[in-house]
Design a protein around this motif. Structure first.
Motif, PDB file in Angstrom:
ATOM      1  N   THR A 187      -1.107   6.343  10.710  1.00 12.50           N
ATOM      2  CA  THR A 187      -0.147   6.556   9.725  1.00 12.50           C
ATOM      3  C   THR A 187       0.900   5.311   9.784  1.00 12.50           C
ATOM      4  O   THR A 187       0.972   5.035  10.839  1.00 12.50           O
ATOM      5  CB  THR A 187       0.498   8.045   9.493  1.00 12.50           C
ATOM      6  N   ALA A 188       1.479   5.442   8.715  1.00 14.87           N
ATOM      7  CA  ALA A 188       2.771   4.526   8.745  1.00 14.87           C
ATOM      8  C   ALA A 188       3.805   5.007   7.632  1.00 14.87           C
ATOM      9  O   ALA A 188       3.582   6.018   6.816  1.00 14.87           O
ATOM     10  CB  ALA A 188       2.337   2.913   8.066  1.00 14.87           C
ATOM     11  N   ARG A 189       4.746   4.516   7.823  1.00 13.54           N
ATOM     12  CA  ARG A 189       6.086   4.925   6.783  1.00 13.54           C
ATOM     13  C   ARG A 189       5.978   4.162   5.428  1.00 13.54           C
ATOM     14  O   ARG A 189       6.019   3.014   5.418  1.00 13.54           O
ATOM     15  CB  ARG A 189       7.234   4.764   7.495  1.00 13.54           C
ATOM     16  N   HIS A 190       5.626   4.961   4.402  1.00 11.61           N
ATOM     17  CA  HIS A 190       5.193   4.347   3.408  1.00 11.61           C
ATOM     18  C   HIS A 190       6.450   3.250   2.625  1.00 11.61           C
ATOM     19  O   HIS A 190       6.093   2.068   2.101  1.00 11.61           O
ATOM     20  CB  HIS A 190       4.730   5.052   2.116  1.00 11.61           C
ATOM     21  N   ASP A 191       7.398   3.996   2.319  1.00 13.86           N
ATOM     22  CA  ASP A 191       8.701   2.930   1.668  1.00 13.86           C
ATOM     23  C   ASP A 191       9.088   2.051   2.586  1.00 13.86           C
ATOM     24  O   ASP A 191       9.372   0.841   2.098  1.00 13.86           O
ATOM     25  CB  ASP A 191       9.819   3.971   1.026  1.00 13.86           C
TER      26      ASP A 191
ATOM     27  N   GLY B  53       5.338   4.854  -2.752  1.00 19.47           N
ATOM     28  CA  GLY B  53       6.057   5.757  -2.127  1.00 19.47           C
ATOM     29  C   GLY B  53       5.770   7.081  -2.323  1.00 19.47           C
ATOM     30  O   GLY B  53       6.679   8.189  -2.114  1.00 19.47           O
ATOM     31  N   ARG B  54       4.579   7.098  -2.697  1.00 20.88           N
ATOM     32  CA  ARG B  54       4.063   8.912  -3.114  1.00 20.88           C
ATOM     33  C   ARG B  54       2.794   9.345  -2.387  1.00 20.88           C
ATOM     34  O   ARG B  54       2.197  10.346  -2.695  1.00 20.88           O
ATOM     35  CB  ARG B  54       3.837   8.826  -4.628  1.00 20.88           C
ATOM     36  N   ASN B  55       2.489   8.160  -1.305  1.00 23.86           N
ATOM     37  CA  ASN B  55       0.899   8.720  -0.866  1.00 23.86           C
ATOM     38  C   ASN B  55       1.122   9.391   0.493  1.00 23.86           C
ATOM     39  O   ASN B  55       2.256   9.629   1.185  1.00 23.86           O
ATOM     40  CB  ASN B  55       0.268   7.187  -0.538  1.00 23.86           C
ATOM     41  N   THR B  56      -0.030   9.745   1.163  1.00 25.66           N
ATOM     42  CA  THR B  56       0.067  10.555   2.217  1.00 25.66           C
ATOM     43  C   THR B  56       0.003   9.657   3.635  1.00 25.66           C
ATOM     44  O   THR B  56      -0.436  10.187   4.542  1.00 25.66           O
ATOM     45  CB  THR B  56      -1.234  11.598   2.239  1.00 25.66           C
ATOM     46  N   THR B  57       0.059   8.300   3.573  1.00 27.16           N
ATOM     47  CA  THR B  57       0.237   7.281   4.240  1.00 27.16           C
ATOM     48  C   THR B  57      -0.915   7.176   5.482  1.00 27.16           C
ATOM     49  O   THR B  57      -0.619   6.661   6.485  1.00 27.16           O
ATOM     50  CB  THR B  57       1.550   7.403   5.188  1.00 27.16           C
TER      51      THR B  57
ATOM     52  N   ARG C 112       7.835  20.240  -0.798  1.00 24.67           N
ATOM     53  CA  ARG C 112       7.983  19.499  -2.022  1.00 24.67           C
ATOM     54  C   ARG C 112       6.335  19.139  -2.258  1.00 24.67           C
ATOM     55  O   ARG C 112       5.634  19.213  -1.266  1.00 24.67           O
ATOM     56  CB  ARG C 112       8.589  18.042  -1.896  1.00 24.67           C
ATOM     57  N   HIS C 113       6.241  18.872  -3.586  1.00 23.85           N
ATOM     58  CA  HIS C 113       4.903  18.239  -3.965  1.00 23.85           C
ATOM     59  C   HIS C 113       5.117  17.438  -5.100  1.00 23.85           C
ATOM     60  O   HIS C 113       6.036  17.549  -5.866  1.00 23.85           O
ATOM     61  CB  HIS C 113       3.828  19.115  -4.248  1.00 23.85           C
ATOM     62  N   TRP C 114       4.392  16.423  -5.376  1.00 18.70           N
ATOM     63  CA  TRP C 114       4.653  15.183  -6.400  1.00 18.70           C
ATOM     64  C   TRP C 114       3.279  14.908  -6.522  1.00 18.70           C
ATOM     65  O   TRP C 114       2.275  14.960  -5.960  1.00 18.70           O
ATOM     66  CB  TRP C 114       5.585  14.405  -5.769  1.00 18.70           C
TER      67      TRP C 114
END
Ligand SMILES: Cc1cc2nc3c(=O)[nH]c(=O)nc-3n(C[C@H](O)[C@H](O)[C@H](O)COP(=O)(O)OP(=O)(O)OC[C@H]3O[C@@H](n4cnc5c(N)ncnc54)[C@H](O)[C@@H]3O)c2cc1C
Length: 421
Positions: free
Chosen positions: A181-185, A74-78, A337-339
């Motif tokens: 790309t894809a939606r990570h969650d 859930g934290r990647n750039t997909t 945001r950044h994480w």
């Protein structure tokens, strides 16, 4: 489990969204399973799904210490692509890309896979040679790739910095049209729902605190919700690999845990309709625009080991500089945001999917920067390894003993030094 379709969306629209069922159950752990998977990220959940779907093994639990996809998934750039430079890697990722192409249908869950293409820019003759070599490797493996000239890149993305005195002058790019790309969650949730539908137990908020062994064979796990016996145990915990494998008595692995940060800007009108990446001496950067309009981007890992899942200012500065070097129009855009995620950097920059010295204990790790795109194939082949107790043709090269035998898969040609990858 209800089937998602246009009719169910219409029906629920008409009755005030009151009829949706839970996407997956919240069961209590059983005393014993055929297979326990440690780690409820995309890889663990996909493994459970394919164990059930491909091998009919449904007495399975996925044990996750937090919430599903709360790790790197859930934290990647997909970014999803299959343009790797080593034949074994590019073939593995190509299988993953093919699975991505039908994943929403297969899972009956929209993972929002968008094949918008990926451009890998090059900035000097050596970069062009490396891109040509990579494209040739891909084509020799039957994967489409093309090299674009500077003018062709300019036609495709006119607002990059093409000036003569740019910090990184753009000479051209390698294009993979099927990347995207894809939606990570959604990927984690889709695999969770699919696995649950086959009867897999997904145990959230359940941390594995020990791995049980008898006579060199794994027999189960200790968790914060008690002991769970298991005939086989698979480990897919990314940055926590060293920590978890130590519980099984394996305390030296060719993996380091590093922080990798990602960033998202405020939403913008459509600006970038493909994925762009570049690597040059002193710079590493990748960017795409999300469906909500935010610019999603990242760069290099932090240059020290850490288990902290949070960002820091030096990398903000570094990545912002990389962004400005290629897309100066981002200069006035606000960062929202950044994480950070804790990623599992292997010593040759390539993943490890392997049996381990402990019988019936299997390891899936070392995905470094690139494990999101691998999620479907990782689950597919790890499930196959666990079910059949031997690697298949596509995974044999990714064994742990390649480091002992000198058969490393040196993806970036930089040797077994994580800080250089
Ligand atoms: C900032 C960033 C950007 C990235 N960008 C990309 C990209 O653009 N494209 C790409 O392909 N890849 C990318 N990656 C890499 C990718 O995100 C990962 O390789 C991939 O998501 C790993 O999935 P996983 O399921 O193995 O790990 P995770 O999603 O991290 O899941 C592991 C799970 O194990 C759980 N766990 C750990 N210890 C225990 C325990 N003791 N008991 C129970 N559970 C435990 C954790 O809570 C976690 O949920 C990026 C990574 C980061 C951090």
């Amino acid at each position: 489990m209800s089937h998602y379709s246009v009719w169910s969306v219409l029906r629920e629209g008409l009755r005030g969204q009151t009829g949706w069922e839970r996407a997956w159950r919240d069961p209590e752990p059983k005393p014993e399973y055929d297979v326990v998977i440690i780690g409820g990220g995309g890889h663990g959940l996909a493994t459970a799904y394919y164990l059930a779907k491909n091998h009919g093994i449904t007495n399975v639990a996925v044990v996750e210490k937090g919430w599903l996809g709360g790790g790197n998934t859930g934290r990647n750039t997909t970014i999803v692509r299959s343009n790797y430079s080593q034949p074994s890697s590019t073939q593995f990722y190509e299988h993953s890309l093919k699975l991505w192409e039908n994943l929403s249908h297969d899972l009956n869950y929209n993972v929002m896979f968008s094949q918008r293409g990926q451009l890998g820019l090059f900035h000097n003759p050596a970069g062009r040679d490396a891109a040509a070599k990579r494209a040739n490797t891909m084509m020799a493996c039957g994967i489409e790739a093309s090299l674009l000239s500077r003018d062709e890149v300019m036609n495709m993305v006119p607002h990059l910095d093409y000036s003569e005195n740019a910090r990184f002058p753009i000479l051209g790019a390698m294009l993979q049209k099927r990347a995207g790309t894809a939606r990570h969650d959604a990927v984690a949730w889709g695999f969770a729902r699919g696995a649950d539908n086959y009867g897999v137990d997904i145990l959230q908020q359940t941390e594995v605190t020990g791995i049980l062994r008898e006579g060199g064979m794994v027999t189960g796990v200790e968790t914060t919700k008690g002991t769970i016996r298991a005939k086989k145990v698979g480990v897919a915990v990314a940055g926590s690999t060293g920590h978890v494998m130590r519980m099984a008595g394996i305390d030296r692995l060719p993996i380091e845990s590093h922080k990798l940060q990602a960033f998202v800007s405020e939403p913008l009108k459509p600006l970038l309709d493909c994925v762009i990446g570049y690597g040059a001496p002193g710079a590493h950067f990748y960017i795409s625009q999300s469906d909500k309009g935010g610019m999603v981007f990242g760069g290099d890992l932090d240059f020290y080991n850490s288990y902290a899942q949070r960002g820091n200012l030096p990398i903000v500065q570094d990545v912002a500089e990389c962004a400005m070097a290629i897309l100066p129009c981002l200069g006035r855009v606000k960062l929202l945001r950044h994480w950070a995620g804790i990623m599992d950097m292997s010593m040759d920059g390539t993943h490890i999917m392997t049996k381990t010295p402990v019988d019936k204990l299997y390891l899936n790790a070392g995905w470094c920067y690139g494990g999101f795109k691998a999620t479907p194939a990782s689950g597919w082949h790890f499930a196959d390894l666990i079910a059949n107790d031997r690697p298949d043709n596509l995974t044999a090269a990714f064994s742990l003993d390649r480091f002992e035998r000198g058969l490393t898969i040196d993806e970036k040609g930089m040797g077994p030094t994580p800080k250089l990858h």
